[in-house]
Design an enzyme around this catalytic site. Structure first.
Site, mmCIF file in Angstrom:
data_model
loop_
_atom_site.group_PDB
_atom_site.id
_atom_site.type_symbol
_atom_site.label_atom_id
_atom_site.label_comp_id
_atom_site.label_asym_id
_atom_site.label_seq_id
_atom_site.Cartn_x
_atom_site.Cartn_y
_atom_site.Cartn_z
ATOM 1 N N GLY A 1 0.814 -1.217 0.000
ATOM 2 C CA GLY A 1 0.000 0.000 0.000
ATOM 3 C C GLY A 1 0.844 1.262 0.000
ATOM 4 N N CYS B 1 -0.342 1.147 -9.060
ATOM 5 C CA CYS B 1 -0.290 0.307 -7.862
ATOM 6 C C CYS B 1 -1.658 -0.295 -7.589
ATOM 7 C CB CYS B 1 0.157 1.102 -6.643
ATOM 8 S SG CYS B 1 0.177 0.080 -5.149
ATOM 9 N N ILE C 1 6.001 -4.356 -16.382
ATOM 10 C CA ILE C 1 4.690 -4.189 -15.778
ATOM 11 C C ILE C 1 4.798 -3.990 -14.263
ATOM 12 C CG2 ILE C 1 3.462 -5.544 -17.500
ATOM 13 C CD1 ILE C 1 3.591 -7.968 -15.622
HETATM 14 C C1 LIG Z 1 6.925 -5.664 -1.921
HETATM 15 C C2 LIG Z 1 6.790 -4.897 -3.185
HETATM 16 C C3 LIG Z 1 6.602 -3.521 -3.154
HETATM 17 C C4 LIG Z 1 6.447 -2.789 -4.304
HETATM 18 N N1 LIG Z 1 6.284 -1.443 -4.249
HETATM 19 C C5 LIG Z 1 6.212 -0.708 -5.397
HETATM 20 C C6 LIG Z 1 6.140 0.695 -5.367
HETATM 21 O O1 LIG Z 1 6.192 1.323 -4.316
HETATM 22 N N2 LIG Z 1 6.012 1.363 -6.547
HETATM 23 C C7 LIG Z 1 5.991 0.722 -7.747
HETATM 24 O O2 LIG Z 1 5.888 1.359 -8.797
HETATM 25 N N3 LIG Z 1 6.079 -0.627 -7.816
HETATM 26 C C8 LIG Z 1 6.188 -1.350 -6.664
HETATM 27 N N4 LIG Z 1 6.319 -2.729 -6.736
HETATM 28 C C9 LIG Z 1 6.274 -3.386 -8.051
HETATM 29 C C10 LIG Z 1 7.683 -3.639 -8.601
HETATM 30 O O3 LIG Z 1 8.369 -2.442 -8.803
HETATM 31 C C11 LIG Z 1 7.612 -4.439 -9.909
HETATM 32 O O4 LIG Z 1 6.885 -3.701 -10.867
HETATM 33 C C12 LIG Z 1 6.946 -5.787 -9.740
HETATM 34 O O5 LIG Z 1 7.295 -6.357 -8.507
HETATM 35 C C13 LIG Z 1 7.292 -6.766 -10.852
HETATM 36 O O6 LIG Z 1 8.665 -7.019 -10.925
HETATM 37 P P1 LIG Z 1 9.353 -8.327 -10.241
HETATM 38 O O7 LIG Z 1 8.600 -9.514 -10.721
HETATM 39 O O8 LIG Z 1 10.780 -8.286 -10.689
HETATM 40 O O9 LIG Z 1 9.226 -8.123 -8.762
HETATM 41 C C14 LIG Z 1 6.480 -3.450 -5.565
HETATM 42 C C15 LIG Z 1 6.694 -4.835 -5.607
HETATM 43 C C16 LIG Z 1 6.861 -5.557 -4.443
HETATM 44 C C17 LIG Z 1 7.082 -7.031 -4.531
#
Ligand SMILES: Cc1cc2nc3c(=O)[nH]c(=O)nc-3n(C[C@H](O)[C@H](O)[C@H](O)COP(=O)(O)O)c2cc1C
Ligand SMILES: Cc1cc2nc3c(=O)[nH]c(=O)nc-3n(C[C@H](O)[C@H](O)[C@H](O)COP(=O)(O)OP(=O)(O)OC[C@H]3O[C@@H](n4cnc5c(N)ncnc54)[C@H](O)[C@@H]3O)c2cc1C
Ligand SMILES: Cc1cc2nc3c(=O)[nH]c(=O)nc-3n(C[C@H](O)[C@H](O)[C@H](O)COP(=O)(O)OP(=O)(O)OC[C@H]3O[C@@H](n4cnc5c(N)ncnc54)[C@H](O)[C@@H]3O)c2cc1C
Ligand SMILES: Cc1cc2nc3c(=O)[nH]c(=O)nc-3n(C[C@H](O)[C@H](O)[C@H](O)COP(=O)(O)O)c2cc1C
Ligand code: FES
Ligand code: FES
Lengths: 318, 268, 318, 268
Positions: C77, C135, C196
């Site tokens: 969040g 988000c 994404i």
């Molecule tokens: C715990 C967590 C917190 C995240 N917080 C944000 C955030 O604050 N802002 C954002 O744009 N994406 C956020 N993301 C999304 C990641 O930046 C990314 O888009 C997403 O996890 C997919 O990439 P991955 O499979 O390499 O984790 C978050 C992801 C995770 C797992």
């Protein structure tokens, strides 16, 4: 392998009753007879045939499958024998036994859905239709029907006029609001909704720089899509009153229970059947044990039983 | 009739670097199978790999069958860890076998690399039935031969190796064409059956060079990624001329097809 | 662990140049300094900070994380310290070194995006902004901005007026057409798009019948979403001209190459950093070896190099 | 200072059914750590499990540290297969340690089940510094004691078991309250520090029954699902009174918090 008959696993989905909540998903159980040698069809509450179109469809160019561990990408493109051959040669063999035969219908234009259903009305014993309006692998029709709720509603309403049989619409997760599709189906007169069809996905070979499927993108299925499917079922449970059939990545009895808790009245098993065509028999036995151990009197009490009161939500004990 | 059988692993050994041979006791499948068919193997009880892996049925001796494979990925790698005594779940026998031409005057079998196993089964079948048969194998070198160094077959079959290494040096199509020419000379080409299995390069070379139309029969066994193995998923399509659609299914229409009719995927 | 400097891994994304294509994804690298003890920030071409809002945000109720093997569901969040504290206390520490600091901005209303960016303009050394409009875990704002292309375009255009710095928009896969969001971003004046963000997903405990996250649904990340992400990047590559930053399930150099082949000019690594904060250094070294082995002169030649001519697409040899 | 250290496994054994103890040589982490901190363990080089697993640092002897865990899922199960000699990648030491009250007159440590390990470390730390300390452990029975049968500590600490089984029968809160009453009687309650770690049931019982306000200090170590372990992901929030927000992070603000301030998740 056949499980003992008690506790009773039966569920009711409007006008359709099933001796257990386990259905084989469309495209993963052929036309219904292919696994007869090795798996007892009666272990299933029912099965959805491969999607049937008006004319036979040849499907997409190979390669059509690629594993993306632990999931699967496919680009079959609804290859099927067409309604005529299906109605004459196959359908009579599959309407026998405890397991309900539900025919999946997929077409390029609305009129064809009506025509295919009209032709199938002559086959006795078919328990219902699943309108596949969510295939990501065909150029015309397919997912496009589902993406527009007005078209979904009209299509369901038109088919509704042709049959008194049970109808479910198969919905896509590849849209902003799957509940719009579900609401449109409900408004059109569907008895249930089935979700989810595959997610659009892609795989590439880093070395040859070629897509692993001839169609470049395909439909993603199997265990990795379960969290998405659960969220969609929960979303739709909060939107419609008709029963929901949960689909996506189911491989064991816990998955079935989880789908029911978030709102499903029954489930479909897809990709996992390729690994084990006997899985439904195993899951049915496991569900009986679960009901005994947990004192669950009827599976229907699971449906939508998710506890969302924050007060008692304890994550992990310290 | 197909079976889902828990076959007991009798032996499992690496016969060449990265090439393994496993014998399994699988009475139902052994009783039902014919050369050219395959089994769909549940490599592990877990979800990795998710799908079964198709492997040709190699030799069948009594209630035991042989699988021979090259390690190319997760599934084939995990199979190397399987110890004698455990069971592997097999779905089979699957697919259409080779046409076992008993009325031919001669049978020419042409395998390339890991295309050999189903042809070994066919070879032994013809031998058992006292029918004249030659088995050609093409490899790049000794390390690619899918037979153990102590396998009696090694001295019985015609091996052509790109690197020589004590075998005839060159491409396997060369001795095959020589044999076909000899058969033509003695007038028996029209009663000769040809069976093949191997990489697309070999299949294509055979398509281009052998006198198809003059042979009694020319078949090839193909591979394709598989889901179900039984015609359910429509996933294993290949492009084959002469059907209702441009495609046929390797698992149920094949894996054996007329040599002249098959196309490499994507080259329709 | 530091890789040898040749071949050169640099990539150019419009006005932003990076010494390598590896960025840390927002939310997975904190504010930029937390991993300093154990991982050299300079192994990254750049990093995106945790999303920053105008006022501090407390985030959602716990539990906020659950593993769904081999992926992760989160419902953080957008808990963050707010722009004031960030600009004063943190930002000055992160704008040093080779690795470019890009600040992610997430707000509830459009005006706040403008305000946050305006405040950050005073911090020297910030290389650019990632507008997080995707988000799935906040009630107001968040994904809603991205679902409506008109809003996306207006928002980007308004921020564009406030800054000459590089801007990328972070897009959601939870909509029918991510390319609409990308086109809207391009029209609004974004320098790049990032995709994404997480897929909406859900997990349930079969025994307690409770959701595993307090918010019931959450964002799904990690290896299972890679096939979806590749498909979305490919879709957007065919729609826009601005550079694409690929995100989703990246855990090794092959994943990076695959994302670039389907259209990405750079990538972000998210969830995998939790397992190994040193992963970018390893991937950079592996990419150099890949370039040497495969004779790749510049990584930019990978971008969009997918071969889609059917003629030569050979799946598996027989 | 935190380290990413490839620690060499020195020993790994099952000390009770489903409870394991592993000693690792981890010089950097051992030199830096204090009681109450934890390590974030990369269980396997593969993607399963995807995340590290947090485990409290138990005893620290020289350059070796002990981890004690109960098998509850994939990660803790895979750790049982780790053999001496291999390395495990540890991220640590992480989190805020217990307040090591050197000026207290007495220290009461209360562990429930697998909450014991960090308290054992704290106990040994106080003993090394010659400071009076009592360690209470509550379990349901002998099989739940996270100490091996041959561990000298077993006879040194106060064990209360719900099933008796040779120990004081009952709940651990009973002897703790008795001890606190005795300390009150001799006027030293106000200079007593209490440290606890265990299931929410125990934490809650302590919150309800002990005379917080009269103690010098009362701390508890909490658990929560973790992503990063270092304050990056904001994933390990728990509800703790007295901060800027209703939440604090177990990995970086904790795992040690004031006993009176913590709330079970979801009961804000
Ligand atoms: C715990 C967590 C917190 C995240 N917080 C944000 C955030 O604050 N802002 C954002 O744009 N994406 C956020 N993301 C999304 C990641 O930046 C990314 O888009 C997403 O996890 C997919 O990439 P991955 O499979 O390499 O984790 C978050 C992801 C995770 C797992
Ligand atoms: C009818 C048939 C018979 C076969 N017989 C043999 C044999 O006797 N010996 C042998 O070594 N190999 C044989 N193969 C090929 C063998 O099935 C593959 O090498 C194997 O599936 C690769 O699995 P993997 O997990 O190791 O590789 P991965 O690369 O991890 O496999 C990924 C995916 O690709 C599929 N796949 C990869 N290569 C092939 C291929 N060539 N054919 C079909 N699917 C493939 C796998 O099933 C899996 O879905 C046969 C294939 C078919 C269709
Ligand atoms: C600071 C701290 C110290 C800990 N010290 C110990 C210890 O010394 N001994 C011990 O036995 N256990 C300890 N735990 C709990 C331990 O981390 C979990 O039991 C373990 O992560 C479960 O992993 P799994 O893969 O076996 O279970 P799974 O059920 O497969 O885990 C699924 C997910 O839930 C998380 N998870 C499950 N239970 C817990 C839990 N109680 N706390 C945090 N995350 C959890 C896992 O990390 C994982 O992400 C500690 C937890 C924390 C936060
Ligand atoms: C190879 C394959 C073919 C499929 N064909 C169809 C089809 O013809 N009609 C249809 O509605 N769904 C089809 N599906 C989708 C499945 O019915 C199901 O919705 C999806 O696979 C998700 O479930 P699963 O994860 O259990 O496989 C197909 C899926 C696969 C893997
Ligand atoms: S593998 Fe499923 S149809 Fe051939
Ligand atoms: S585990 Fe990531 S912030 Fe605590």
């Amino acid at each position: 392998m056949t499980a003992t008959a008690s506790p009773d696993l039966s569920v009711i989905l409007g006008s359709l009753s099933l001796h257990n909540p386990l259905l084989a998903a469309s495209g993963c159980f052929g036309y219904g007879t292919e696994y007869d040698d090795v798996a007892d069809r009666d272990n299933l509450g029912g099965f959805i045939t491969k999607s049937i179109s008006l004319a036979p469809w040849k499907g997409n160019d190979p390669p059509r499958l690629t594993e993306v561990s632990p999931g699967l990408l496919n680009s079959i493109g609804l290859a099927n024998m067409g309604v005529e051959k299906f109605a004459n040669e196959v359908a009579p063999q599959i309407v026998t036994g405890k397991s309900k035969a539900i025919v999946s219908v997929a077409c390029k234009v609305m009129e064809e859905y009506e025509e295919v259903v009209a032709l199938l009305e002559d086959v006795e014993g078919i328990a219902g239709y699943e309108l596949n309006i969510s295939c990501p692998n065909v150029k015309e029709g397919g997912m496009a029907f589902c993406l527009n709720p007005n078209i979904t509603e009209e299509l369901v309403a038109r088919v509704r006029k042709r049959t008194n049989r049970w109808i479910t619409t198969k919905l896509t997760p590849n849209m902003t609001s799957v509940s719009q599709g579900a609401l449109a189906s409900e408004a059109g007169g569907a008895d249930a909704v089935s979700l989810i069809n595959t997610l659009v996905g892609m795989a590439v070979d880093w070395k040859s720089r070629r897509p692993k499927l001839a169609t470049i993108t395909g439909g993603y299925s199997g265990p990795p899509i379960k969290p998405v499917a659960l969220a969609k079922v929960w979303e739709v449970w909060n939107a419609v009153k008709i029963p929901i059939i949960g689909i996506g990545g189911i491989t064991n009895w816990k998955d079935v229970v989880e789908f029911m808790i978030v709102g499903a009245s029954a489930v479909q098993i897809g990709t996992a059947l390729y690994a084990d065509p006997n899985l439904p028999g195993q899951i049915a036995a496991d569900l009986r044990e679960y009901m005994r151990n947990e004192g669950v009197g009827s599976l229907s009490e699971l449906t939508g039983s998710l506890k969302t009161d924050r007060g008692a939500m304890v994550g992990v004990p310290a | 009739m197909k079976y889902l059988e828990d076959a007991v692993v009798v032996s499992n050994r690496e016969i060449r670097p990265g090439i393994w041979s496993m014998w399994l006791r699988s009475p139902q499948i052994c009783a039902a199978t014919l050369p050219g068919q395959f089994v769909h193997v549940k490599v592990d009880a877990s979800l990795t790999p998710l799908l079964r892996r198709p492997l040709s049925i190699g030799r069948v001796h009594g209630d035991q069958l042989e699988l021979v494979w090259r390690v190319v990925g997760t599934g084939t790698d995990m199979l190397t860890d399987v110890r004698p005594g455990v069971t592997l779940n097999l779905l089979g026998p699957l697919g259409q076998p080779f046409t076992r031409e008993v009325n031919a005057s001669h049978r020419v079998l042409v395998g390339g690399g890991l295309g050999l196993p189903p042809l070994v089964y066919l070879y032994e079948w013809f031998r058992e039935h006292d029918l004249p048969v030659t088995l050609h194998l093409g490899v790049s070198g000794r390390a690619d031969i899918p037979l153990a160094e102590d396998d009696p077959l090694l001295n019985e079959i015609e091996i052509t190796a790109e690197n020589g290494e004590g075998f005839r040096k060159g491409l396997v199509t060369e001795p095959v064409l020589e044999q076909l020419q000899a058969l033509e000379t003695d007038g028996s080409l029209g009663s000769t059956a040809l069976y093949s299995c191997g990489p697309w390069g070999l299949v294509n070379a055979l398509q281009r060079t052998i006198p198809h139309s003059q042979l009694k029969l020319a078949e090839v066994s193909l591979e394709q990624q598989m889901g179900c193995g039984v015609g359910v998923c429509q996933g294993c399509a290949v492009i084959v001329e002469g059907g209702d659609t441009p495609y046929q299914l390797v698992c149920s229409d094949g894996p054996v097809f007329p040599l002249a009719a098959v196309h490499p995927p994507g080259v329709a």
